[in-house]
Design a protein around this motif. Structure first.
Motif, PDB file in Angstrom:
ATOM      1  N   ARG B  78      21.128  -6.361 -39.482  1.00 40.81           N
ATOM      2  CA  ARG B  78      20.349  -6.693 -40.604  1.00 40.81           C
ATOM      3  C   ARG B  78      21.124  -6.423 -41.846  1.00 40.81           C
ATOM      4  O   ARG B  78      21.373  -5.328 -41.862  1.00 40.81           O
ATOM      5  CB  ARG B  78      19.113  -6.155 -40.487  1.00 40.81           C
ATOM      6  N   ALA B 120       9.023  -2.186 -29.702  1.00 39.59           N
ATOM      7  CA  ALA B 120      10.029  -2.574 -30.688  1.00 39.59           C
ATOM      8  C   ALA B 120       9.465  -2.766 -32.013  1.00 39.59           C
ATOM      9  O   ALA B 120       8.423  -3.500 -32.156  1.00 39.59           O
ATOM     10  CB  ALA B 120      11.061  -3.718 -30.336  1.00 39.59           C
ATOM     11  N   GLY B 121      10.179  -2.371 -33.080  1.00 36.19           N
ATOM     12  CA  GLY B 121       9.902  -2.610 -34.498  1.00 36.19           C
ATOM     13  C   GLY B 121      10.818  -3.323 -35.251  1.00 36.19           C
ATOM     14  O   GLY B 121      12.050  -2.584 -35.324  1.00 36.19           O
ATOM     15  N   GLY B 122      10.728  -4.384 -35.893  1.00 31.55           N
ATOM     16  CA  GLY B 122      11.913  -5.256 -36.715  1.00 31.55           C
ATOM     17  C   GLY B 122      13.151  -5.248 -36.112  1.00 31.55           C
ATOM     18  O   GLY B 122      13.094  -5.942 -34.807  1.00 31.55           O
ATOM     19  N   ALA B 151       6.810  -6.937 -36.420  1.00 25.80           N
ATOM     20  CA  ALA B 151       7.852  -7.225 -37.337  1.00 25.80           C
ATOM     21  C   ALA B 151       6.994  -7.688 -38.615  1.00 25.80           C
ATOM     22  O   ALA B 151       5.786  -7.357 -38.533  1.00 25.80           O
ATOM     23  CB  ALA B 151       8.679  -8.749 -37.039  1.00 25.80           C
ATOM     24  N   PRO B 213      11.675   1.647 -36.839  1.00 20.91           N
ATOM     25  CA  PRO B 213      11.617   2.627 -38.091  1.00 20.91           C
ATOM     26  C   PRO B 213      10.957   3.870 -37.609  1.00 20.91           C
ATOM     27  O   PRO B 213       9.882   3.811 -36.801  1.00 20.91           O
ATOM     28  CB  PRO B 213      10.825   1.864 -39.182  1.00 20.91           C
ATOM     29  N   VAL B 215       8.800   5.762 -38.781  1.00 23.53           N
ATOM     30  CA  VAL B 215       7.173   6.020 -38.990  1.00 23.53           C
ATOM     31  C   VAL B 215       6.801   5.118 -37.850  1.00 23.53           C
ATOM     32  O   VAL B 215       5.586   5.512 -37.182  1.00 23.53           O
ATOM     33  CB  VAL B 215       6.992   5.192 -40.596  1.00 23.53           C
ATOM     34  N   MET B 216       7.224   3.945 -37.492  1.00 21.62           N
ATOM     35  CA  MET B 216       6.548   3.300 -36.637  1.00 21.62           C
ATOM     36  C   MET B 216       6.673   3.987 -35.114  1.00 21.62           C
ATOM     37  O   MET B 216       5.833   3.833 -34.272  1.00 21.62           O
ATOM     38  CB  MET B 216       7.334   1.765 -36.743  1.00 21.62           C
ATOM     39  N   PHE B 219       4.141   6.692 -34.962  1.00 18.89           N
ATOM     40  CA  PHE B 219       2.652   6.118 -34.798  1.00 18.89           C
ATOM     41  C   PHE B 219       2.473   5.412 -33.235  1.00 18.89           C
ATOM     42  O   PHE B 219       1.407   5.478 -32.574  1.00 18.89           O
ATOM     43  CB  PHE B 219       2.189   4.892 -35.820  1.00 18.89           C
ATOM     44  N   GLU B 239      17.776   7.088 -35.679  1.00 19.89           N
ATOM     45  CA  GLU B 239      18.972   6.536 -36.712  1.00 19.89           C
ATOM     46  C   GLU B 239      19.032   7.894 -37.652  1.00 19.89           C
ATOM     47  O   GLU B 239      18.113   8.364 -38.376  1.00 19.89           O
ATOM     48  CB  GLU B 239      18.174   5.679 -37.265  1.00 19.89           C
TER      49      GLU B 239
END
Ligand SMILES: Cc1cc2nc3c(=O)[nH]c(=O)nc-3n(C[C@H](O)[C@H](O)[C@H](O)COP(=O)(O)OP(=O)(O)OC[C@H]3O[C@@H](n4cnc5c(N)ncnc54)[C@H](O)[C@@H]3O)c2cc1C
Ligand code: FES
Lengths: 153, 280
Positions: B78, B120-122, B151, B213, B215-216, B219, B239
């Motif tokens: 990205r 999975a996020g994004g 997403a 990410p 934060v994601m 949670f 990361e």
């Protein structure tokens, strides 16, 4: 006639609810259906009903003046639709639109609200079940506001 | 002797861009082969490479799969800043520098015989994708396989064809949601954590892999724990900014660990206490 009590007694929202209260709640419940595209309620209208979705999907939307409508959240099978019936001023905070053919159990919120006023234990039981739903929605909104998938600032 | 080894791992090798796949507005996949067109080495799903845009800089990027046609590594990127922008400008035939693969992978073998939940996020779907490929290739060795993917918008969703294939052909419960959408989107809107309770798996026999990410992921861990999955069955991919990628420089230090060599994939209970420290 078959009542909705066996279905409601198995639903997580009513789990552990006293039998007498369950009968009372069942007395306020009926099956309803909405076609795809049909609005279930509109923002600012009186909130006198709440629903358990049995099949289908409902979008909670905001339509800010002069801007395209935004979907905030979708409500799926087995989930609760509507909490404004138990929280003053008893008005819907957004629109709800069925995205597909949706079947639900509708509860007469006004009648239940009055019963809760008369019997605070019932009120406590229902609030206790509704607050986690509201809490989860708030937490979800916080996450959405954080825009976690956006660029790091 | 040690300094010679150091030099080698620090020295990028030239790799050729065999193809560029455009995924979304800001996300693309580079298909990388050796400069002579040879297929690169084996990798463990979850590992990453350091990609060097000559004269601009080097960034860690997870391997998102292997091309069936060229055998090249796929790296889904990205565009967020200087180096990823330079990589986005690369064309077929272009050459970049590469070091790797580095780091730990998803412990897929631990999930064998169990249910497995991918969250999975994004862009986080990219590092999970090769693990899904492995599960796909031995589908009968797993119970329920679940992919929960969130997403930002419908336009930013990745790998649509593959998600459909996993669902239709490999019996994967694929559930997708976006944070915001207009009326034309008729599927889920809401945070990825809301998908957990709409899914069926046996929490006592489930292993979960989360990537997205931070934060994601926090949670998501909370939601999975609430659904009954113990902390020592949850893995996350971390990361941090990196420089050397091999544990020399300390750039990616996270508590007593280095993300580049002890991670990026960690068992959640082993790093939980450092995640709670704000400054790390
Ligand atoms: C182990 C590991 C694996 C990774 N795998 C992938 C991958 O498969 N695909 C991928 O696209 N990225 C991946 N990343 C993230 C990637 O390394 C960074 O996006 C990249 O280093 C950014 O470099 P840049 O020079 O383009 O941006 P910079 O110039 O360093 O940053 C520009 C702006 O972007 C912001 N930014 C930096 N990183 C990110 C980020 N990750 N997300 C959002 N905004 C960011 C910065 O805060 C800054 O505001 C991975 C990172 C690690 C540590
Ligand atoms: S990047 Fe140098 S120690 Fe991890």
């Amino acid at each position: 006639m078959e009542t909705l009590e066996p279905i409601l007694s198995k639903h997580p929202f009513f789990k552990g609810l006293d039998k007498a209260y369950l009968e009372l709640v069942t007395g306020c419940a009926k099956n309803v259906r909405f076609d795809a595209g049909q609005f279930i309620f509109r923002q600012h209208e009186d909130a006198d009903v709440f629903y358990i979705i049995r099949q289908g999907k409902v979008a909670l939307e905001l339509s800010p003046p002069g801007r395209a409508p935004v979907t905030l959240q979708t409500i799926n099978e087995e989930e609760i639709l509507g909490w404004a019936w138990l929280v003053p001023p008893y008005h819907w905070r957004c629109d709800a639109q069925a995205l597909e053919l949706t079947r639900a159990i509708a509860f007469d919120g006004k009648c239940l609200r009055n019963k809760c006023m008369e019997d605070h234990s019932l009120g406590f039981e229902l609030l206790n079940r509704l607050l986690p739903v509201i809490g989860k929605r708030m937490e979800a909104t916080q996450l959405q506001l954080m825009d976690v998938y956006g660029a790091k600032k | 002797m040690e300094s010679v080894q150091r030099q080698n791992v620090m020295l990028p090798s030239p790799y050729r861009v065999h193809r560029v796949h455009r995924e979304t507005e800001d996300t693309f996949t580079l298909e990388l082969t050796g400069k002579d067109g040879a297929a690169p080495s084996e990798f463990i799903p979850g590992q990453f490479n350091m990609l060097y845009a000559f004269g601009i800089g080097e960034v860690p990027i997870s391997i998102s799969g292997r091309s069936e046609s060229s055998g090249g590594w796929l790296q889904t990127i990205r565009e967020v800043g200087t180096v990823t922008r330079a990589l986005h400008r690369m064309k077929r035939g272009g050459v970049l520098g590469l070091r790797g693969p580095f780091g730990t992978g998803w412990p897929i073998e631990e999930a064998q015989g169990n249910d497995i939940v991918f969250m999975a996020g994004g862009i986080g779907l990219a590092p999970l994708r090769p693990a899904l490929h492995v599960v796909q290739s031995k589908r009968d060795q797993f119970g329920e396989v679940v992919l929960l993917y969130g997403a930002r918008t419908p336009e930013s969703l990745l790998f649509e064809k593959e998600r459909e294939l996993w669902r239709a052909k490999f019996g994967v419960q694929v559930k997708v949601t976006v944070d915001a959408a207009g009326r034309e989107w008729k599927r889920n809107v809401g945070v990825v954590t809301s998908l957990v309770e709409r899914t069926s798996f046996d929490p006592d026999h489930t292993v979960a892999f989360i990537c997205g990410p931070e934060v994601m992921m926090r949670f998501s861990v909370a939601e999975l724990k609430q659904s009954g999955i113990p902390e020592d069955k949850i893995y996350i991919s971390m990361e941090r900014n990196m420089k050397c990628a091999v544990g020399f420089c300390g750039h990616c230090q996270f508590g007593p660990t280095f993300i580049c060599k002890d991670g990026p994939v960690f068992r959640y209970d082993r790093i939980r206490r450092f995640l709670a420290v704000r400054e790390i």
